[in-house]
Design a protein around this motif. Sequence first.
Motif, mmCIF file in Angstrom:
data_model
loop_
_atom_site.group_PDB
_atom_site.id
_atom_site.type_symbol
_atom_site.label_atom_id
_atom_site.label_comp_id
_atom_site.label_asym_id
_atom_site.label_seq_id
_atom_site.Cartn_x
_atom_site.Cartn_y
_atom_site.Cartn_z
ATOM 1 N N GLY A 224 0.767 -1.209 0.020
ATOM 2 C CA GLY A 224 0.069 -0.001 -0.014
ATOM 3 C C GLY A 224 0.719 1.127 -0.124
ATOM 4 O O GLY A 224 2.162 1.128 0.171
ATOM 5 N N ARG A 225 -0.046 2.341 -0.342
ATOM 6 C CA ARG A 225 0.962 3.789 -0.291
ATOM 7 C C ARG A 225 -0.252 4.693 0.112
ATOM 8 O O ARG A 225 -1.116 4.965 -0.297
ATOM 9 N N ARG A 226 0.462 5.797 1.130
ATOM 10 C CA ARG A 226 -0.542 6.832 1.467
ATOM 11 C C ARG A 226 0.546 7.974 1.976
ATOM 12 O O ARG A 226 1.375 7.719 2.516
ATOM 13 N N GLY A 227 0.156 9.140 1.043
ATOM 14 C CA GLY A 227 1.123 10.059 1.199
ATOM 15 C C GLY A 227 2.493 9.719 0.918
ATOM 16 O O GLY A 227 2.788 9.166 -0.264
ATOM 17 N N GLY A 228 3.508 10.121 1.577
ATOM 18 C CA GLY A 228 4.831 9.824 1.569
ATOM 19 C C GLY A 228 5.378 8.560 1.863
ATOM 20 O O GLY A 228 6.562 8.141 1.562
ATOM 21 N N PHE A 229 4.551 7.687 2.544
ATOM 22 C CA PHE A 229 4.857 6.317 2.987
ATOM 23 C C PHE A 229 4.364 5.405 2.254
ATOM 24 O O PHE A 229 3.373 5.234 1.803
ATOM 25 N N ASP A 230 5.168 4.193 1.952
ATOM 26 C CA ASP A 230 4.739 2.843 1.115
ATOM 27 C C ASP A 230 5.263 1.708 1.608
ATOM 28 O O ASP A 230 6.480 1.907 2.369
ATOM 29 N N PHE A 231 4.797 0.824 1.503
ATOM 30 C CA PHE A 231 5.272 -0.562 2.025
ATOM 31 C C PHE A 231 4.623 -1.692 0.909
ATOM 32 O O PHE A 231 3.973 -1.700 0.391
ATOM 33 N N ALA A 232 5.481 -2.746 1.004
ATOM 34 C CA ALA A 232 5.344 -3.992 0.529
ATOM 35 C C ALA A 232 5.772 -5.186 1.156
ATOM 36 O O ALA A 232 6.802 -5.227 1.597
ATOM 37 N N LEU A 233 5.029 -6.107 1.475
ATOM 38 C CA LEU A 233 5.201 -7.202 2.474
ATOM 39 C C LEU A 233 5.003 -8.611 1.677
ATOM 40 O O LEU A 233 3.774 -8.654 0.848
ATOM 41 N N SER A 234 5.785 -9.602 1.729
ATOM 42 C CA SER A 234 5.515 -10.852 1.269
ATOM 43 C C SER A 234 5.853 -11.992 1.989
ATOM 44 O O SER A 234 7.036 -12.136 2.596
ATOM 45 N N ALA A 235 5.438 -13.306 2.101
ATOM 46 C CA ALA A 235 5.709 -14.502 2.663
ATOM 47 C C ALA A 235 5.472 -15.558 1.922
ATOM 48 O O ALA A 235 4.253 -15.581 1.461
ATOM 49 N N SER A 236 6.205 -16.649 1.820
ATOM 50 C CA SER A 236 5.877 -17.566 0.993
ATOM 51 C C SER A 236 6.596 -18.982 1.383
ATOM 52 O O SER A 236 7.417 -18.957 2.207
ATOM 53 N N ASP A 237 5.884 -20.119 1.473
ATOM 54 C CA ASP A 237 6.434 -21.128 1.939
ATOM 55 C C ASP A 237 6.255 -22.557 0.492
ATOM 56 O O ASP A 237 5.395 -22.655 0.040
ATOM 57 N N PHE A 238 7.331 -22.955 0.276
ATOM 58 C CA PHE A 238 7.497 -23.816 -1.054
ATOM 59 C C PHE A 238 8.098 -24.885 -0.299
ATOM 60 O O PHE A 238 9.071 -25.202 0.148
ATOM 61 N N SER A 239 7.236 -26.524 -0.738
ATOM 62 C CA SER A 239 8.180 -27.729 -0.163
ATOM 63 C C SER A 239 7.405 -28.600 -1.206
ATOM 64 O O SER A 239 6.560 -28.500 -2.002
ATOM 65 N N THR A 240 8.361 -29.636 -1.278
ATOM 66 C CA THR A 240 8.195 -30.729 -2.297
ATOM 67 C C THR A 240 8.904 -31.969 -1.877
ATOM 68 O O THR A 240 9.756 -31.919 -1.360
ATOM 69 N N GLU A 241 8.406 -33.141 -2.260
ATOM 70 C CA GLU A 241 9.201 -34.298 -1.760
ATOM 71 C C GLU A 241 10.350 -34.484 -2.750
ATOM 72 O O GLU A 241 11.159 -35.386 -2.342
#
Length: 366
Positions: free
Chosen positions: A183-200
């Motif tokens: 998101g972004r508002r005024g002079g501040f912005d942020f971006a967050l991401s989390a992921s999990d990848f698994s395989t046998e």
Amino acid sequence: MVCLLLLASATPSLVRAGDEKEEAPVATVEETVVVSAHRTPLPTERIGSSVTVIEREEIERREQHFVSELLRTVPGVEVTRTGGPGKASSVRIRGGDASQTLVLVDGLRLNSANTGDVDFAHLTADAVERIEVLRGPQANYGSEASAGVISIVTRRGRDGLHGGLAAVVGELDLQRWQARADGRRGGFDFALSASDFSTEGVSLLDLDEAPETDPYDNRTYVARLGFEAARWGSFDLQARRFEAANELDGFLDDDPNARSATDGTNVALSWRRLFGSRWQQSLTLGSSRDDLEGSDPDTAFNNFLIESRLDQLYLQTDLAVGDRETVMLGLRSERREGSNRGSFDEQVDLNSGFVQGQWRLRDAQL
């Protein structure tokens, strides 16, 4: 393969009845801008190097989880992997050695202090906005870019508030989960991401002879925060953390007890300010950590701990001398530390500088 995809987004939007208007279509011209070629934004038609840009739209369309898979289709780029997911992966440009390709993430050098190359096995495409691939020697990055440069830029927050969830399930017990918000508002912005990848995973040996598979798991967290103030300039904080676990095979036979664990952290803080209309000053402080630990009770050869550390400071000044001339001056200071338990423990300090001038003879007439 069975794939499930869940997306949710929230974007505030208020439209009152009767306010809709038909607007005349506006002609738009698409222009690709590359930053890594000359350390300053330039359109592709003004760049002498051979360059390929993978934009966000293509990254989302191809739905690849790892950067190495996105690079496979780039001309002049060769991607090799020693086995299934999570196994050592190298990227070479125009036949050069992997250590001759400089890899940057938001301007932060990612190459190992021990080997000089980058293991792309654990580098996910989470939160990647664009990838710039420069083929051929890049003098302004030094001898470490004699084959080329791969510059990865992470996403920034967009106006409003956005969020999403994604899940993919497939063969070989493949599970992929991802959550994101920006998101972004005024002079501040942020971006967050989390992921999990698994395989046998799969075994390096023939499946009929080695029924034991080699599972792989990767968890990656990415954050980017930005703040802009007219008086102080703009500040940008980028952070990436990953934790990966791998099961390995032996040299000649299957090894059910050989395992490796890799974790890495990259953090960079950047500041940029424009003084007047002709002078721009930027400063970047960065730190990169990468640990690879192997364990195997059956043999001593698979027990190791390899550590790589890199701290760097980068200062750049851009001066617009005239309407067509630009002069750039840069200083870089690095401390590189590499160690292998029971073998070596070394560090080196590197200080360098550069001066670069750009002169545009004339504008193209279309």
